[in-house]
Scaffold this motif. Structure first.
Motif, mmCIF file in Angstrom:
data_model
loop_
_atom_site.group_PDB
_atom_site.id
_atom_site.type_symbol
_atom_site.label_atom_id
_atom_site.label_comp_id
_atom_site.label_asym_id
_atom_site.label_seq_id
_atom_site.Cartn_x
_atom_site.Cartn_y
_atom_site.Cartn_z
ATOM 1 N N ALA A 1 1.867 10.355 8.677
ATOM 2 C CA ALA A 1 0.847 10.034 9.675
ATOM 3 C C ALA A 1 0.497 8.552 9.641
ATOM 4 C CB ALA A 1 -0.398 10.886 9.451
ATOM 5 N N GLY A 2 0.397 7.978 8.451
ATOM 6 C CA GLY A 2 0.116 6.546 8.341
ATOM 7 C C GLY A 2 1.232 5.713 8.927
ATOM 8 N N ASP A 3 2.467 6.154 8.711
ATOM 9 C CA ASP A 3 3.619 5.457 9.293
ATOM 10 C C ASP A 3 3.560 5.515 10.814
ATOM 11 O OD1 ASP A 3 4.611 5.121 6.649
ATOM 12 O OD2 ASP A 3 5.628 7.062 6.754
ATOM 13 N N ALA A 4 3.202 6.670 11.352
ATOM 14 C CA ALA A 4 3.113 6.836 12.808
ATOM 15 C C ALA A 4 2.039 5.919 13.389
ATOM 16 C CB ALA A 4 2.815 8.295 13.154
ATOM 17 N N SER B 1 0.830 -1.198 0.000
ATOM 18 C CA SER B 1 0.000 0.000 0.000
ATOM 19 C C SER B 1 0.868 1.252 0.000
ATOM 20 C CB SER B 1 -0.922 -0.010 1.218
ATOM 21 O OG SER B 1 -1.652 1.182 1.298
ATOM 22 N N ASP B 2 1.923 1.239 0.801
ATOM 23 C CA ASP B 2 2.811 2.396 0.868
ATOM 24 C C ASP B 2 3.620 2.550 -0.415
ATOM 25 O OD1 ASP B 2 3.306 4.627 2.403
ATOM 26 O OD2 ASP B 2 4.948 3.728 3.527
ATOM 27 N N LEU B 3 4.081 1.453 -0.984
ATOM 28 C CA LEU B 3 4.820 1.532 -2.243
ATOM 29 C C LEU B 3 3.927 2.044 -3.375
ATOM 30 C CD1 LEU B 3 6.897 -1.772 -2.123
ATOM 31 C CD2 LEU B 3 7.817 0.556 -2.081
ATOM 32 N N MET B 4 2.685 1.571 -3.421
ATOM 33 C CA MET B 4 1.782 1.952 -4.507
ATOM 34 C C MET B 4 1.204 3.352 -4.333
ATOM 35 S SD MET B 4 -0.347 -1.484 -5.479
ATOM 36 C CE MET B 4 -0.649 -2.124 -3.847
ATOM 37 N N ASN B 5 0.750 3.675 -3.132
ATOM 38 C CA ASN B 5 -0.015 4.906 -2.916
ATOM 39 C C ASN B 5 0.627 5.907 -1.961
ATOM 40 O OD1 ASN B 5 -2.254 3.796 -4.431
ATOM 41 N ND2 ASN B 5 -2.587 2.478 -2.659
ATOM 42 N N MET B 6 1.759 5.527 -1.377
ATOM 43 C CA MET B 6 2.396 6.350 -0.346
ATOM 44 C C MET B 6 1.441 6.583 0.822
ATOM 45 S SD MET B 6 5.525 6.822 -1.256
ATOM 46 C CE MET B 6 6.058 8.062 -0.096
ATOM 47 N N LYS B 7 0.627 5.557 1.122
ATOM 48 C CA LYS B 7 -0.315 5.615 2.238
ATOM 49 C C LYS B 7 -0.445 4.233 2.852
ATOM 50 C CE LYS B 7 -3.359 9.058 0.329
ATOM 51 N NZ LYS B 7 -3.490 10.172 0.162
ATOM 52 N N ILE B 8 -0.531 4.201 4.157
ATOM 53 C CA ILE B 8 -0.879 2.968 4.861
ATOM 54 C C ILE B 8 -2.319 3.149 5.314
ATOM 55 C CG2 ILE B 8 -0.400 1.464 6.819
ATOM 56 C CD1 ILE B 8 2.519 2.437 6.682
#
Length: 171
Positions: free
Chosen positions: A89-92, A32-39
């Motif tokens: 924020a998603g990473d946090a 998700s993070d690789l594709m959209n830069m969002k978790i």
């Protein structure tokens, strides 16, 4: 390094119980993070539900309750880093959802894993995005053109590495 003396505080059985439930969530966060830069929040919530349910059955009750404090501490640290522009924020949120799985006695191992996966993930990502075979196969992945690092890659690998090491070297 002589691994014959390496040990971890997490129990082997806890790590083995967590691993099959956590692994797909880590893979989801990574891609998700690789594709959209969002978790996705659903991934974060699913990670918390796994700990809430599986942790209740596999951890001593006092350890289970104290582990929730790890969530709060890492959430606060993550949001401070987010406000400083050093962490998404998603990473946090994902890091906070991962935190209860880590035994407090393994904090040194966790810090080493964080450093290793952060630097390794950054270098690997920056090298791979220069490979046309890969970027042409995944042209819609936002991380290839972003200036930011998709930390879901590092966090997901960190969580998997911790549980795998726990399954091998745990108490």
């Amino acid at each position: 390094m002589d691994l014959s003396t390496f040990s971890m505080a997490i129990s082997k059985s806890s790590a083995l119980w967590f691993l099959p439930f956590v692994a797909p969530l880590c893979v989801w966060a990574i891609f998700s993070d690789l594709m959209n830069m969002k978790i996705r929040n659903q991934c974060v919530l699913a990670m918390m539900v796994v700990f809430a349910v599986v942790g209740f059955f596999v951890l001593p009750f006092d350890a289970y309750l104290w582990s929730w404090s790890h969530f709060a501490v890492i959430l606060v640290i993550g949001f401070v880093l987010n406000m400083g522009g050093m962490f998404g924020a998603g990473d946090a949120k994902f890091a906070a959802a991962m935190a209860p799985f880590f035994h407090v006695g393994d904090y040194t191992t966790a810090l080493y894993l964080y450093c290793l996966t952060s630097v390794g993930g950054f270098v690997l990502h920056r090298l791979i995005r220069r490979v046309p075979l890969i970027t042409n196969a995944t042209p819609d992945w936002h991380s290839w053109t972003s200036k930011r690092m998709p930390f879901g890659l590092s966090l997901g690998v960190m969580m998997l590495a911790y549980l795998i090491l726990g399954a091998i070297y745990g108490a």
